[in-house]
Design an enzyme around this catalytic site. Structure first.
Site, PDB file in Angstrom:
ATOM      1  CB  CYS A 145      42.288  42.242  50.470  1.00 46.26           C
ATOM      2  SG  CYS A 145      41.039  42.329  49.180  1.00 46.26           S
ATOM      3  CB  CYS A 201      43.050  49.061  38.892  1.00 42.77           C
ATOM      4  SG  CYS A 201      41.797  50.314  38.556  1.00 42.77           S
ATOM      5  CE  LYS A 241      48.996  50.125  38.556  1.00 39.75           C
ATOM      6  NZ  LYS A 241      49.619  49.051  37.795  1.00 39.75           N
ATOM      7  CG  HIS A 247      45.599  42.295  45.814  1.00 37.70           C
ATOM      8  ND1 HIS A 247      45.841  41.808  47.083  1.00 37.70           N
ATOM      9  CD2 HIS A 247      44.312  42.758  45.827  1.00 37.70           C
ATOM     10  CE1 HIS A 247      44.761  41.973  47.831  1.00 37.70           C
ATOM     11  NE2 HIS A 247      43.820  42.535  47.097  1.00 37.70           N
TER      12      HIS A 247
END
Length: 392
Positions: A86, A209, A331, A335
């Site tokens: 990431c 998440c 969030k 992502h």
């Protein structure tokens, strides 16, 4: 060693785009970055490129960097793909800064991309899982939500952090993302919504998440020798720090902090010759709500164990002492793994250029971006500083 400057940055929208490809999303981000350079930039000016991607789904596993840079007209420009889970394009940005500081290049493109929504949920979990410790985490069935749930449980037990405090991270970031036209989940949520969502991995629920996303982002880094050609309002890369650690959470001494982020922060602050109290905003890696709370402590925004109280104080909201994740963060903004770090740089550029719209921080001078790979196996931090003039 020469100074490096951020002169332009742009991104695609983040979300689910079945009609787009990784090339088309990257083109959108690249063209947006080029258009953002105040005095303009030509493709012929670019000396080198670093592109971050995990390669989710198996598309173009080899040479995916050149595949996108060639598509946007950077024919013949040396291009390196960077993979650090990431944190891929955060490290790509670091590589761009190093190329400029070393004198090997004057104009460098740093970017990233990912397509994550064209697979089944099982396939997506597989590709996300490869960034965890393979033998003892992924192959034993542990997911990243499960890993971060362990971190959240440990922090709650040791410091009294509450589910409500986790939920306040989601409320704040959704409020910011609702002001961001590029955000995937661009809507507000109430504290009640964020507390009552279905459990994903106890104590984390759905609102704790981040989503999986398609998207791309790009930044243009230039040397002090040419910065005047591109802008009259330079943004200096004042500090850079990076760190690595054990890939598996079970291999670490503590679950309540990310040592790689702590080391990266120490290096970046030292290079920039500032402390965290001198920042005006920050974009931190909030793949899960607990990750943002850990970042507050790891980056020195508050004392160890006080992150829950810090979010409750309102300090990290727009208008607070240190607004965090004005973009909406992972969030709300989304992502897309390979684009996340460079996407944070886009927000820093917008804030320091005064172009963040309804989420604009008042008169910012310095901002920080914090990008984490996996559950903390890698971390990279950049500190950007607006200058009124370039030193001779």
């Amino acid at each position: 060693m020469r100074d490096a400057y951020l002169v332009g940055a742009g991104q695609s929208a983040y979300g689910a785009f079945p009609s787009e490809s990784y090339r088309s999303l990257f083109r959108t981000a690249f063209e947006d970055a080029v258009a953002s350079v105040p005095n303009g930039v030509e493709t012929d000016d670019v000396d080198e490129a670093f592109i971050g991607t995990l390669g989710v789904g198996g598309r173009q596993l080899g040479l995916s960097g050149p595949a996108v840079t060639e598509h946007v007209g950077l024919d013949g420009v040396p291009c390196t793909r960077v993979e650090n889970a990431c944190a891929a394009s955060g490290f790509a940005t670091r590589q761009a800064v190093q190329a400029v500081k070393s004198g090997m290049a004057d104009v460098v493109l740093a970017g990233g991309f990912e397509i994550m929504t064209d697979m089944s949920s099982d396939a997506t979990k597989y590709w996300l899982g490869v960034s965890g410790e393979t033998e003892w985490e992924r192959l034993s069935g542990t997911t990243f939500s499960g890993v971060y749930a362990q971190m959240a449980s440990a922090h709650m037990e040791e410091y009294g952090t509450t589910r409500e405090q986790l939920s306040r991270v989601a409320v704040k970031n959704h409020a910011n993302g609702a002001k961001n036209p590029h955000a995937q989940l661009g809507f507000e949520c109430s504290l009640e919504d964020a507390q009552s969502a279905p459990v994903v991995a106890d104590p984390l629920n759905l609102y704790h998440c981040c989503p999986t996303s398609d998207g791309a982002a790009c930044a243009l880094i230039v040397s002090e020798d040419v910065v005047d050609d591109y802008t009259d309002d330079p943004i200096r890369v004042a500090g850079v720090g990076a760190g690595s650690d054990s890939v598996g959470l079970f291999q670490r001494d503590s679950y309540t902090g990310v040592p790689a982020s702590q080391r990266a922060a120490e290096t970046a602050y030292e290079m920039a010759d500032i402390g965290p109290e001198e920042l005006d905003f920050a974009e931190v890696h909030d793949c899960f709500a607990i990750a943002e709370l850990l970042a507050y402590e790891d980056l020195g925004f508050c004392e160890k164990g006080e992150a829950g109280e810090f979010i409750e104080s309102g300090a990290t909201e727009l208008g607070g002492d240190l607004p965090v994740n004005t973009s909406g963060g992972l969030k709300s903004k989304g992502h897309p793994i390979g684009a996340t770090g460079s996407g944070q740089v886009v927000e820093a550029f917008k804030q320091l250029s005064g172009k963040a719209g309804d989420r604009q921080v008042e008169n910012p001078t310095r901002g920080l971006t914090h990008n984490v790979g996996g559950s903390g196996g890698a971390s990279v931090i950049h500190i950007f500083e607006k200058e009124t003039e370039v030193s001779a």
